[in-house]
Scaffold this motif. Structure first.
Motif, PDB file in Angstrom:
ATOM      1  N   ALA A   1     -13.167  22.172  26.279  1.00 17.60           N
ATOM      2  CA  ALA A   1     -14.205  21.394  25.830  1.00 17.60           C
ATOM      3  C   ALA A   1     -14.464  20.144  26.872  1.00 17.60           C
ATOM      4  CB  ALA A   1     -13.995  20.771  24.448  1.00 17.60           C
ATOM      5  N   GLU A   2     -13.382  19.895  27.362  1.00 20.94           N
ATOM      6  CA  GLU A   2     -13.190  18.806  28.263  1.00 20.94           C
ATOM      7  C   GLU A   2     -13.933  19.367  29.696  1.00 20.94           C
ATOM      8  OE1 GLU A   2     -12.340  15.183  30.242  1.00 20.94           O
ATOM      9  OE2 GLU A   2     -12.527  15.496  28.140  1.00 20.94           O
ATOM     10  N   GLU A  54     -21.461  15.802  25.798  1.00 17.95           N
ATOM     11  CA  GLU A  54     -20.574  15.867  24.719  1.00 17.95           C
ATOM     12  C   GLU A  54     -20.599  17.367  23.892  1.00 17.95           C
ATOM     13  OE1 GLU A  54     -18.127  13.730  23.983  1.00 17.95           O
ATOM     14  OE2 GLU A  54     -18.696  12.552  25.797  1.00 17.95           O
ATOM     15  N   GLY A  81     -14.309  21.485  20.666  1.00 15.65           N
ATOM     16  CA  GLY A  81     -13.286  20.376  20.877  1.00 15.65           C
ATOM     17  C   GLY A  81     -12.050  20.546  19.991  1.00 15.65           C
ATOM     18  N   ASP A  82     -12.300  20.757  18.687  1.00 18.39           N
ATOM     19  CA  ASP A  82     -11.380  20.797  17.740  1.00 18.39           C
ATOM     20  C   ASP A  82     -10.337  21.937  17.747  1.00 18.39           C
ATOM     21  OD1 ASP A  82     -13.527  22.395  16.870  1.00 18.39           O
ATOM     22  OD2 ASP A  82     -12.958  22.612  14.891  1.00 18.39           O
ATOM     23  N   ASP A  88     -17.615  20.076  29.410  1.00 18.46           N
ATOM     24  CA  ASP A  88     -18.226  18.563  29.420  1.00 18.46           C
ATOM     25  C   ASP A  88     -18.433  18.103  30.741  1.00 18.46           C
ATOM     26  OD1 ASP A  88     -18.955  19.020  26.826  1.00 18.46           O
ATOM     27  OD2 ASP A  88     -17.366  17.624  26.052  1.00 18.46           O
ATOM     28  N   ALA A 108     -10.203  24.042  20.841  1.00 22.31           N
ATOM     29  CA  ALA A 108      -9.754  24.264  22.257  1.00 22.31           C
ATOM     30  C   ALA A 108     -10.248  22.836  23.276  1.00 22.31           C
ATOM     31  CB  ALA A 108     -10.584  25.660  22.957  1.00 22.31           C
ATOM     32  N   PRO A 109      -9.479  22.033  23.116  1.00 20.05           N
ATOM     33  CA  PRO A 109      -9.757  20.529  23.723  1.00 20.05           C
ATOM     34  C   PRO A 109     -10.040  20.490  24.965  1.00 20.05           C
ATOM     35  CG  PRO A 109      -7.619  20.503  22.549  1.00 20.05           C
ATOM     36  CD  PRO A 109      -8.409  21.742  22.344  1.00 20.05           C
ATOM     37  N   THR A 110      -9.020  21.244  25.739  1.00 21.02           N
ATOM     38  CA  THR A 110      -9.172  21.647  27.270  1.00 21.02           C
ATOM     39  C   THR A 110     -10.471  22.177  27.657  1.00 21.02           C
ATOM     40  OG1 THR A 110      -6.790  21.418  27.480  1.00 21.02           O
ATOM     41  CG2 THR A 110      -8.111  21.982  29.258  1.00 21.02           C
ATOM     42  N   GLN A 139     -17.420  19.142  23.203  1.00 23.73           N
ATOM     43  CA  GLN A 139     -16.637  18.424  22.386  1.00 23.73           C
ATOM     44  C   GLN A 139     -17.009  18.828  21.028  1.00 23.73           C
ATOM     45  OE1 GLN A 139     -13.471  17.155  21.604  1.00 23.73           O
ATOM     46  NE2 GLN A 139     -13.613  17.045  23.938  1.00 23.73           N
ATOM     47  N   ARG A 140     -18.516  18.945  20.880  1.00 23.80           N
ATOM     48  CA  ARG A 140     -18.989  19.299  19.602  1.00 23.80           C
ATOM     49  C   ARG A 140     -18.891  20.672  19.181  1.00 23.80           C
ATOM     50  NH1 ARG A 140     -23.031  15.769  21.769  1.00 23.80           N
ATOM     51  NH2 ARG A 140     -24.370  17.818  22.378  1.00 23.80           N
TER      52      ARG A 140
END
Length: 109
Positions: A20-21, A6, A13-14, A24, A16-18, A9-10
């Motif tokens: 971050a995904e 994660e 993620g807020d 991870d 650049a969510p893609t 995400q930490r």
């Protein structure tokens, strides 16, 4: 794979969510978990790359990870010294600053 990262995400993620995904699921859950290279070897390669490319902002996380993956301070210092001749003195000097910060952080713990 039983462990799911994660970190991305930490970290972002807020914003650049893609990214971050991908960080991870692909980088940490697939690439870092591939048994062909040990976590120690991956850390050694990653820290060397970050030093050589002058990516000092990313070093603290990966220096801590390298310590968790079995690299000692002496080994990281020797790696940094070795890279001074191949990646340049400024890159090595910046890495020493980050390595000192990690050593101080661990001393306080």
């Amino acid at each position: 794979m039983s462990h799911r990262s994660e970190q991305g995400q930490r970290s972002f993620g807020d914003i650049a969510p893609t990214l971050a995904e991908l960080t991870d699921r692909v980088l940490f859950d697939q690439v870092w978990q591939d048994p062909v290279l040990s976590p120690r070897d991956r850390s050694l390669a990653t820290v060397a790359s970050l030093i050589a490319l002058g990516r000092a902002e990313q070093l603290p996380f990966h220096l801590r990870r390298a310590r968790d993956n079995g690299l000692s301070h002496d080994e990281l210092a020797a790696l940094t010294t070795h890279l001074a001749f191949y990646a340049g003195w400024p890159a090595a000097a910046s890495a020493v600053t980050r390595l000192r910060e990690l050593k101080d952080e661990e001393a306080r713990s």
